[in-house]
Design a protein around this motif. Structure first.
Motif, PDB file in Angstrom:
ATOM      1  N   UNK A 119       1.040  -1.153   0.019  1.00 10.82           N
ATOM      2  CA  UNK A 119      -0.244   0.024  -0.097  1.00 10.82           C
ATOM      3  C   UNK A 119       1.013   1.261   0.081  1.00 10.82           C
ATOM      4  N   UNK A 120       0.272   2.319   0.060  1.00 13.85           N
ATOM      5  CA  UNK A 120       1.306   3.438  -0.270  1.00 13.85           C
ATOM      6  C   UNK A 120       0.877   4.838   0.857  1.00 13.85           C
ATOM      7  N   UNK A 121      -0.265   4.483   1.705  1.00 16.98           N
ATOM      8  CA  UNK A 121      -0.520   5.587   2.678  1.00 16.98           C
ATOM      9  C   UNK A 121      -0.614   4.867   3.966  1.00 16.98           C
ATOM     10  N   UNK A 122      -0.462   5.625   5.196  1.00 12.92           N
ATOM     11  CA  UNK A 122      -0.590   4.877   6.447  1.00 12.92           C
ATOM     12  C   UNK A 122      -1.895   4.160   6.459  1.00 12.92           C
ATOM     13  N   UNK A 123      -1.756   2.830   6.938  1.00 15.30           N
ATOM     14  CA  UNK A 123      -3.116   2.001   7.120  1.00 15.30           C
ATOM     15  C   UNK A 123      -3.862   2.076   8.346  1.00 15.30           C
ATOM     16  N   UNK A 124      -5.184   2.489   8.237  1.00 17.26           N
ATOM     17  CA  UNK A 124      -6.036   2.486   9.465  1.00 17.26           C
ATOM     18  C   UNK A 124      -6.371   1.191   9.664  1.00 17.26           C
ATOM     19  N   UNK A 125      -7.109   0.980  10.820  1.00 14.62           N
ATOM     20  CA  UNK A 125      -7.471  -0.271  11.312  1.00 14.62           C
ATOM     21  C   UNK A 125      -8.515  -0.955  10.519  1.00 14.62           C
ATOM     22  N   UNK A 126      -9.140  -0.182   9.525  1.00 18.73           N
ATOM     23  CA  UNK A 126     -10.190  -0.780   8.472  1.00 18.73           C
ATOM     24  C   UNK A 126      -9.378  -0.905   7.232  1.00 18.73           C
ATOM     25  N   UNK A 127      -8.110  -0.869   7.051  1.00 16.88           N
ATOM     26  CA  UNK A 127      -7.519  -0.946   5.890  1.00 16.88           C
ATOM     27  C   UNK A 127      -7.523  -2.624   5.368  1.00 16.88           C
ATOM     28  N   UNK A 128      -7.406  -2.755   4.173  1.00 16.41           N
ATOM     29  CA  UNK A 128      -7.435  -4.096   3.481  1.00 16.41           C
ATOM     30  C   UNK A 128      -6.314  -5.098   4.295  1.00 16.41           C
ATOM     31  N   UNK A 129      -6.779  -6.201   4.504  1.00 15.30           N
ATOM     32  CA  UNK A 129      -5.764  -7.284   5.219  1.00 15.30           C
ATOM     33  C   UNK A 129      -5.029  -7.953   3.860  1.00 15.30           C
ATOM     34  N   UNK A 258       6.067  -1.073   1.361  1.00 13.10           N
ATOM     35  CA  UNK A 258       5.748  -0.059   2.221  1.00 13.10           C
ATOM     36  C   UNK A 258       4.915  -0.591   3.454  1.00 13.10           C
ATOM     37  N   UNK A 259       5.228   0.020   4.577  1.00 13.00           N
ATOM     38  CA  UNK A 259       4.283  -0.350   5.990  1.00 13.00           C
ATOM     39  C   UNK A 259       4.400   0.749   6.865  1.00 13.00           C
ATOM     40  N   UNK A 260       3.268   1.077   7.192  1.00 10.85           N
ATOM     41  CA  UNK A 260       3.140   2.657   8.055  1.00 10.85           C
ATOM     42  C   UNK A 260       1.812   2.565   8.527  1.00 10.85           C
ATOM     43  N   UNK A 261       1.839   3.040   9.810  1.00 12.03           N
ATOM     44  CA  UNK A 261       0.422   2.728  10.592  1.00 12.03           C
ATOM     45  C   UNK A 261      -0.101   4.251  10.528  1.00 12.03           C
ATOM     46  N   UNK A 262      -1.487   4.389  10.356  1.00 15.34           N
ATOM     47  CA  UNK A 262      -2.380   5.374  11.040  1.00 15.34           C
ATOM     48  C   UNK A 262      -2.756   5.243  12.345  1.00 15.34           C
ATOM     49  N   UNK A 263      -2.309   6.087  13.362  1.00 12.32           N
ATOM     50  CA  UNK A 263      -2.342   5.892  14.666  1.00 12.32           C
ATOM     51  C   UNK A 263      -3.486   7.022  15.130  1.00 12.32           C
ATOM     52  N   UNK A 264      -4.294   7.400  14.482  1.00 15.16           N
ATOM     53  CA  UNK A 264      -5.216   8.335  15.162  1.00 15.16           C
ATOM     54  C   UNK A 264      -5.996   7.667  16.413  1.00 15.16           C
TER      55      UNK A 264
END
Length: 287
Positions: A119-129, A258-264
């Motif tokens: 993926x290319x943007x920080x993944x939220x908890x609802x992102x595709x597995x 790419x691996x990055x977290x959306x931590x909101x």
């Protein structure tokens, strides 16, 4: 409050032990994994032994169980059966025991690897597995088992922490640590701009675990990403670390990763305030 921690002698477990505040109102029970050895007795627990896990929880009656015991690294690529026995089956047994014995909170250390790396943007908890390893698959199956069990256990709430790439004390095989120590062993990098990771200081993981022991949640299972929220390419990382000391590395061609977290959500629910990766903070964390 009594808190049971499995995997207490592991890298994350030792960091958690160092960070807990000892007081008269909280009792911490850190147990090390005894699987495959002759070790037994107080302080040891074979998390793959369903009866032993049930009996330990029944005897100690924790209010919170923090499950850190896990297999990670190359062994997960070499031994599928062992990986799923430890990372999935043991978690299911533990969750069933916590449900049956009236434990109020289960905290599970999962992984950001469940999102894959394409993926290319920080993944939220609802992102595709996207499960591209036995390690990621075993952790995700454990998450699903926890969700199934908590859905039928009104007294039990679970918090699943999807922790991204940890560095810091004890995590000598992280790319951050290997580059920092590359004076003795040069590091091979798979490209400079097409490989990016969310490098998460271990203190962010322990802070999240500690907050999860007491935070109020409304859902049976709450899943939260834990990371810095910043994606560093290999070029970014070498520039930050290289500002403090000479690095020795070579660069080979590599695929996009790419691996990055959306931590909101973790910021909002746990009050997570991660260590931002800068030249100064990285150097201080590694010294």
């Amino acid at each position: 409050m009594r808190i049971l921690v499995t995997g207490g002698s592991g890298r994350l477990g030792r960091n958690l032990q160092a960070s807990v505040r000892r007081d008269s109102t909280t009792t911490w029970d850190f147990v090390a994994n005894a699987r495959g050895s002759s070790r037994s007795g107080p302080g040891f627990l074979d998390v793959t032994d369903e009866t032993a896990v049930h009996d330990h929880i029944a005897a100690t009656r924790p209010d919170v169980v923090v499950h850190l015991a896990s297999l990670a690294g190359p062994v997960c690529n070499d031994d599928r059966d062992r990986t799923f026995a430890v990372n999935t089956d043991a978690v299911r047994n533990l969750a069933e025991a916590t449900s049956a014995l009236g434990v109020g909170r289960l905290i599970f250390a999962s992984t950001g690897a469940v999102y894959g790396d394409k993926y290319s943007v920080p993944a939220s908890e609802h992102a595709a597995i996207s499960l591209n390893s036995w390690y990621a698959e075993s952790k995700y199956q454990a998450e699903q088992a926890i969700s199934e069990i908590t859905a039928n256990a009104p007294q039990l709430s679970a918090i699943v922490l999807r922790i991204f790439n940890i560095y810091g004390w004890g995590f000598d095989q992280s790319l951050v640590s290997r580059l920092w120590d590359s004076q003795s062993v040069p590091v091979v990098l798979k490209g400079m701009d097409n490989f990016s990771r969310d490098y998460t200081h271990v203190s962010s993981a322990t802070d999240a675990i500690l907050a999860a022991t007491t935070v109020t949640v409304t859902d049976p299972t709450t899943t939260l990403n834990v990371g810095s929220g910043v994606a560093l390419s290999n070029r970014d990382l070498t520039q930050l670390l290289g500002a403090n000391r000479p690095l020795h590395f070579t660069v080979e061609d590599g695929e996009y990763s790419y691996s990055c977290a959306n931590i909101d959500a973790a910021k909002r629910i746990l009050g997570l305030s991660p260590l931002a990766p800068t030249a100064v903070s990285l150097a201080q964390a590694l010294r």
